[in-house]
Motif scaffolding. Sequence first.
Motif, PDB file in Angstrom:
ATOM      1  N   ARG A   8       0.824  -1.205   0.000  1.00 40.52           N
ATOM      2  CA  ARG A   8       0.000   0.000   0.000  1.00 40.52           C
ATOM      3  C   ARG A   8       0.864   1.263   0.000  1.00 40.52           C
ATOM      4  O   ARG A   8       0.528   2.253  -0.650  1.00 40.52           O
ATOM      5  CB  ARG A   8      -0.934  -0.006   1.216  1.00 40.52           C
ATOM      6  N   GLU A  76      -6.679  -7.232  -4.672  1.00 36.65           N
ATOM      7  CA  GLU A  76      -8.047  -6.750  -4.542  1.00 36.65           C
ATOM      8  C   GLU A  76      -9.046  -7.626  -5.299  1.00 36.65           C
ATOM      9  O   GLU A  76     -10.185  -7.797  -4.858  1.00 36.65           O
ATOM     10  CB  GLU A  76      -8.135  -5.295  -5.017  1.00 36.65           C
ATOM     11  N   LYS A  79      -9.742 -10.495  -3.030  1.00 38.54           N
ATOM     12  CA  LYS A  79     -10.440 -10.134  -1.794  1.00 38.54           C
ATOM     13  C   LYS A  79     -11.861  -9.637  -2.045  1.00 38.54           C
ATOM     14  O   LYS A  79     -12.766  -9.908  -1.247  1.00 38.54           O
ATOM     15  CB  LYS A  79      -9.638  -9.064  -1.054  1.00 38.54           C
ATOM     16  N   MET A  80     -12.088  -8.922  -3.133  1.00 36.99           N
ATOM     17  CA  MET A  80     -13.383  -8.304  -3.381  1.00 36.99           C
ATOM     18  C   MET A  80     -14.355  -9.185  -4.158  1.00 36.99           C
ATOM     19  O   MET A  80     -15.573  -8.941  -4.149  1.00 36.99           O
ATOM     20  CB  MET A  80     -13.191  -6.974  -4.123  1.00 36.99           C
ATOM     21  N   TRP A  84     -15.171  -6.531  -7.489  1.00 38.35           N
ATOM     22  CA  TRP A  84     -13.966  -6.029  -8.177  1.00 38.35           C
ATOM     23  C   TRP A  84     -14.245  -5.853  -9.666  1.00 38.35           C
ATOM     24  O   TRP A  84     -13.861  -4.851 -10.258  1.00 38.35           O
ATOM     25  CB  TRP A  84     -12.807  -7.007  -7.969  1.00 38.35           C
ATOM     26  N   HIS A 142     -10.721   3.818   0.178  1.00 39.79           N
ATOM     27  CA  HIS A 142     -10.797   2.553  -0.562  1.00 39.79           C
ATOM     28  C   HIS A 142      -9.885   1.504   0.079  1.00 39.79           C
ATOM     29  O   HIS A 142     -10.304   0.358   0.297  1.00 39.79           O
ATOM     30  CB  HIS A 142     -10.392   2.771  -2.016  1.00 39.79           C
ATOM     31  N   VAL A 146     -11.061  -2.047   1.804  1.00 42.48           N
ATOM     32  CA  VAL A 146     -10.600  -3.345   1.290  1.00 42.48           C
ATOM     33  C   VAL A 146      -9.787  -4.099   2.334  1.00 42.48           C
ATOM     34  O   VAL A 146     -10.037  -5.278   2.604  1.00 42.48           O
ATOM     35  CB  VAL A 146      -9.760  -3.156   0.002  1.00 42.48           C
ATOM     36  N   ASP A 147      -8.832  -3.431   2.939  1.00 34.90           N
ATOM     37  CA  ASP A 147      -7.907  -4.120   3.853  1.00 34.90           C
ATOM     38  C   ASP A 147      -8.572  -4.570   5.153  1.00 34.90           C
ATOM     39  O   ASP A 147      -8.161  -5.560   5.761  1.00 34.90           O
ATOM     40  CB  ASP A 147      -6.704  -3.228   4.172  1.00 34.90           C
TER      41      ASP A 147
END
Length: 197
Positions: A8, A76, A79-80, A84, A142, A146-147
């Motif tokens: 990040r 992402e 994870k999404m 996504w 964002h 997400v994290d």
Amino acid sequence: MNSIQSMRRKQLVYTNFLLVLSVFIYFITINILKLQMGLFFLSLGIIIFVQSIYGLLKKNSTKSLIPIYEQVAEYEKEKMGNEWYRQRRMGFLANLVLSGIMFFQAYVNRASTDNMSFLDLRFMLIMMAILLITVNIGLFFHIKKVDRSVSIVDFKGYTCKSFSIAIVVGLVMGVLFTSFTLFFLFISATLSRSQSF
């Protein structure tokens, strides 16, 4: 966890660096070529349009010329989940709409003889500061979303919500940009008239 934080940090550094570099090169080019208002908006429209088409042609690929962005996209995407894919499609479609707005502005200003060479360092720094603040705030929220999410369920409706906010922010940015541009045009014209007397 440390690897995600490192990723990040790199993402933020690269994003800010590329943003500053792009704005700097663009404004320098404007002053060198002395682009008129119509050509200014046309060039912006073409750049955004090409980016949109390239993104649509890539479809769901995470490949990128810059490794850190590829790493972020893969992370992402995993994870999404489906959100996504929705976010990417919405992003490309939003850019197409934005390019259309730029083309419309180019058409409206096609007969304008005003050029953008009045843009000085102060204007560039103000606009860059507004752009950096806006982009970093959006990116911060964002990344936080997400994290900190632990399940794909956490992203339900995220794309619609985030793009609704983005539209509002975009409108505010558009008003600010137009206001600053008109202000500097007015100042430039006033100074030109005063120097002619």
